[in-house]
Design a protein around this motif. Sequence first.
Motif, PDB file in Angstrom:
ATOM      1  N   VAL A 118     -20.279  -2.123 -30.631  1.00 35.41           N
ATOM      2  CA  VAL A 118     -19.119  -2.878 -30.149  1.00 35.41           C
ATOM      3  C   VAL A 118     -19.571  -4.243 -29.622  1.00 35.41           C
ATOM      4  CG1 VAL A 118     -17.718  -0.847 -29.634  1.00 35.41           C
ATOM      5  CG2 VAL A 118     -19.238  -1.760 -27.873  1.00 35.41           C
ATOM      6  N   GLY A 119     -20.740  -4.672 -30.093  1.00 31.24           N
ATOM      7  CA  GLY A 119     -21.233  -5.993 -29.731  1.00 31.24           C
ATOM      8  C   GLY A 119     -22.425  -5.919 -28.807  1.00 31.24           C
ATOM      9  N   SER A 120     -22.552  -6.899 -27.936  1.00 31.08           N
ATOM     10  CA  SER A 120     -23.669  -6.953 -27.005  1.00 31.08           C
ATOM     11  C   SER A 120     -23.210  -7.593 -25.707  1.00 31.08           C
ATOM     12  CB  SER A 120     -24.838  -7.754 -27.595  1.00 31.08           C
ATOM     13  OG  SER A 120     -24.429  -9.078 -27.910  1.00 31.08           O
ATOM     14  N   THR A 121     -24.004  -7.396 -24.672  1.00 30.14           N
ATOM     15  CA  THR A 121     -23.684  -7.970 -23.367  1.00 30.14           C
ATOM     16  C   THR A 121     -24.071  -9.443 -23.340  1.00 30.14           C
ATOM     17  OG1 THR A 121     -25.857  -7.546 -22.390  1.00 30.14           O
ATOM     18  CG2 THR A 121     -24.258  -5.722 -22.359  1.00 30.14           C
ATOM     19  N   PRO A 122     -23.664 -10.191 -22.322  1.00 35.24           N
ATOM     20  CA  PRO A 122     -24.081 -11.606 -22.215  1.00 35.24           C
ATOM     21  C   PRO A 122     -25.601 -11.770 -22.206  1.00 35.24           C
ATOM     22  CG  PRO A 122     -22.248 -11.187 -20.736  1.00 35.24           C
ATOM     23  CD  PRO A 122     -22.657  -9.855 -21.286  1.00 35.24           C
ATOM     24  N   GLU A 123     -26.331 -10.738 -21.730  1.00 36.54           N
ATOM     25  CA  GLU A 123     -27.792 -10.825 -21.725  1.00 36.54           C
ATOM     26  C   GLU A 123     -28.396 -10.502 -23.086  1.00 36.54           C
ATOM     27  OE1 GLU A 123     -26.496  -9.014 -17.730  1.00 36.54           O
ATOM     28  OE2 GLU A 123     -25.978  -8.835 -19.843  1.00 36.54           O
ATOM     29  N   PHE A 185     -31.462  -1.544 -12.963  1.00 38.09           N
ATOM     30  CA  PHE A 185     -30.403  -0.624 -13.378  1.00 38.09           C
ATOM     31  C   PHE A 185     -29.022  -1.174 -13.060  1.00 38.09           C
ATOM     32  CE2 PHE A 185     -27.493   2.895 -12.350  1.00 38.09           C
ATOM     33  CZ  PHE A 185     -27.523   3.597 -13.540  1.00 38.09           C
ATOM     34  N   ASP A 186     -28.855  -1.726 -11.862  1.00 39.62           N
ATOM     35  CA  ASP A 186     -27.536  -2.209 -11.456  1.00 39.62           C
ATOM     36  C   ASP A 186     -27.018  -3.273 -12.415  1.00 39.62           C
ATOM     37  OD1 ASP A 186     -25.542  -2.067  -9.068  1.00 39.62           O
ATOM     38  OD2 ASP A 186     -25.816  -4.211  -9.403  1.00 39.62           O
ATOM     39  N   GLN A 187     -27.876  -4.186 -12.806  1.00 40.09           N
ATOM     40  CA  GLN A 187     -27.465  -5.238 -13.743  1.00 40.09           C
ATOM     41  C   GLN A 187     -27.086  -4.659 -15.091  1.00 40.09           C
ATOM     42  OE1 GLN A 187     -30.547  -8.112 -14.601  1.00 40.09           O
ATOM     43  NE2 GLN A 187     -29.399  -9.051 -16.280  1.00 40.09           N
ATOM     44  N   VAL A 188     -27.903  -3.741 -15.593  1.00 41.59           N
ATOM     45  CA  VAL A 188     -27.674  -3.196 -16.936  1.00 41.59           C
ATOM     46  C   VAL A 188     -26.411  -2.351 -16.981  1.00 41.59           C
ATOM     47  CG1 VAL A 188     -28.617  -1.737 -18.767  1.00 41.59           C
ATOM     48  CG2 VAL A 188     -30.137  -3.244 -17.466  1.00 41.59           C
ATOM     49  N   VAL A 189     -26.248  -1.442 -16.010  1.00 37.82           N
ATOM     50  CA  VAL A 189     -25.114  -0.527 -16.071  1.00 37.82           C
ATOM     51  C   VAL A 189     -23.791  -1.270 -15.886  1.00 37.82           C
ATOM     52  CG1 VAL A 189     -24.984   0.142 -13.620  1.00 37.82           C
ATOM     53  CG2 VAL A 189     -24.399   1.804 -15.396  1.00 37.82           C
ATOM     54  N   ARG A 190     -23.790  -2.298 -15.037  1.00 35.69           N
ATOM     55  CA  ARG A 190     -22.559  -3.079 -14.861  1.00 35.69           C
ATOM     56  C   ARG A 190     -22.242  -3.900 -16.112  1.00 35.69           C
ATOM     57  NH1 ARG A 190     -20.862  -3.454  -9.309  1.00 35.69           N
ATOM     58  NH2 ARG A 190     -22.503  -2.799  -7.853  1.00 35.69           N
ATOM     59  N   SER A 191     -23.259  -4.520 -16.681  1.00 33.29           N
ATOM     60  CA  SER A 191     -23.031  -5.381 -17.831  1.00 33.29           C
ATOM     61  C   SER A 191     -22.566  -4.584 -19.041  1.00 33.29           C
ATOM     62  CB  SER A 191     -24.312  -6.155 -18.160  1.00 33.29           C
ATOM     63  OG  SER A 191     -24.069  -7.130 -19.149  1.00 33.29           O
ATOM     64  N   VAL A 192     -23.240  -3.452 -19.290  1.00 36.52           N
ATOM     65  CA  VAL A 192     -22.832  -2.606 -20.422  1.00 36.52           C
ATOM     66  C   VAL A 192     -21.442  -2.032 -20.167  1.00 36.52           C
ATOM     67  CG1 VAL A 192     -23.340  -0.487 -21.685  1.00 36.52           C
ATOM     68  CG2 VAL A 192     -25.197  -2.051 -21.093  1.00 36.52           C
ATOM     69  N   ARG A 194     -18.983  -3.281 -18.404  1.00 41.29           N
ATOM     70  CA  ARG A 194     -17.962  -4.315 -18.582  1.00 41.29           C
ATOM     71  C   ARG A 194     -17.718  -4.602 -20.056  1.00 41.29           C
ATOM     72  NH1 ARG A 194     -20.644  -8.222 -13.950  1.00 41.29           N
ATOM     73  NH2 ARG A 194     -19.970  -6.979 -12.139  1.00 41.29           N
ATOM     74  N   THR A 195     -18.784  -4.603 -20.836  1.00 38.64           N
ATOM     75  CA  THR A 195     -18.639  -4.871 -22.269  1.00 38.64           C
ATOM     76  C   THR A 195     -17.861  -3.761 -22.955  1.00 38.64           C
ATOM     77  OG1 THR A 195     -20.734  -6.088 -22.269  1.00 38.64           O
ATOM     78  CG2 THR A 195     -19.893  -5.355 -24.404  1.00 38.64           C
TER      79      THR A 195
END
Length: 420
Positions: A118-123, A185-192, A194-195
Amino acid sequence: MPYPKMLRVRQKFDRPKVEDVAATVRAELEKLDLAKRIKPGQSVALTAGSRGITNIPLILQSVACFLKDLGAKPFLVPTMGSHGGGTAEGQRKVFESYGITEAFVGAPIRASMAVVSVGSTPEGFPVVVDRHAAEADHIGVVARVKPHTGFHGPIESGLLKMMMIGLGKHAGALAYHQILLEYPFDQVVRSVGRTISARAPIAFGLGIVENAYDETARIEAVRPEEFERREEEMLVLAKRWLPRLPFREADLLVVDEIGKDISGSGMDTNVVGRKRAFRLSPGPSDQPVMRLIFVRGLSAKTHGNAAGIGLADFTTNRLVRAMDYKATVINCLTAGYPEGATLPVHFETDREVLDAALAIIGTRLPEAGRVQRIRNTLCLEEVDISEPCLEQANGGSTFEILGTANPLALDAEGNLAGEW
């Protein structure tokens, strides 16, 4: 070798409890006014993981009934990363062992390891979702909110992790755990999360929090845009209600069983300590300190998956014989945690383990060893402790002593006796 005398204590924890699970699920879902979003004839994929969540068959049944009353067509999707041997059939069997069946829930199970992008995160993190869920008109995220056994932060294990690791299946779990070796972890789980919320048809979430007695303490329906805020708040409650050992320190902790139905790491590191923090994700500073850990066996519902046995210092040959090594290794490698499958020192009998362990507890004599024994990290209402434990301050819980101290009991084969 002389052993310390043991006695049993009964702990007392806060005990909030949902008395009517089905009615609470319905009342919570009604708050979201889902009829405006979910139309008659539309399909709704419901997530269900591999953890031993109390009342999970009834909770899923209640959600399915609510959706069918709206005219929708719910179905279940196994959302458990690489568990069940990393196969669709294995994950279906995990479902069945928990009582999650099509007949009981009243909804079909669509098990597949296939995912779609379904795409990728901003990172630039890749984002994948279970194919059946992605093809549904809507997705309902059902998950327990609790402290994670490896990560520490405002969001740990819950709705967002269910979307990332659960809906990501084996392919997603493998990719994300590799990313987590280099990103917080916090950055990854939130970013994924949200995506996925932006690009997949997430309709609602249902968060579950349990108390220290392994009972359903809270059920809350959540709108997708509120996942992060409400999960943070539910995690505060989950940590407050987490069971704990009566003493934060011991020379030897004896754990009768570990398993994936008990904890993602076999035994909950929030209870026993040894919580390993991934890179850039520091662990808590107030962990319990068990000098040595002895794991005696595997739970029936773990299906031979001994992931987390590497946290122990000692085990038994019978656990090794019961272990599905391939399933254990697949799970641990997917998590980027090969040491989780590493076998500790193992002997044929409990007596041999006790002799070896109590001989290396430091300057204390074996009979003065501070020993705690539990069934597993979910069942902590009653704990066996050695008399020397009473010489130290407890870990914050209140308890009563049951009976008098007795010599540590072994059966004719040299294994620990006693029922929980």
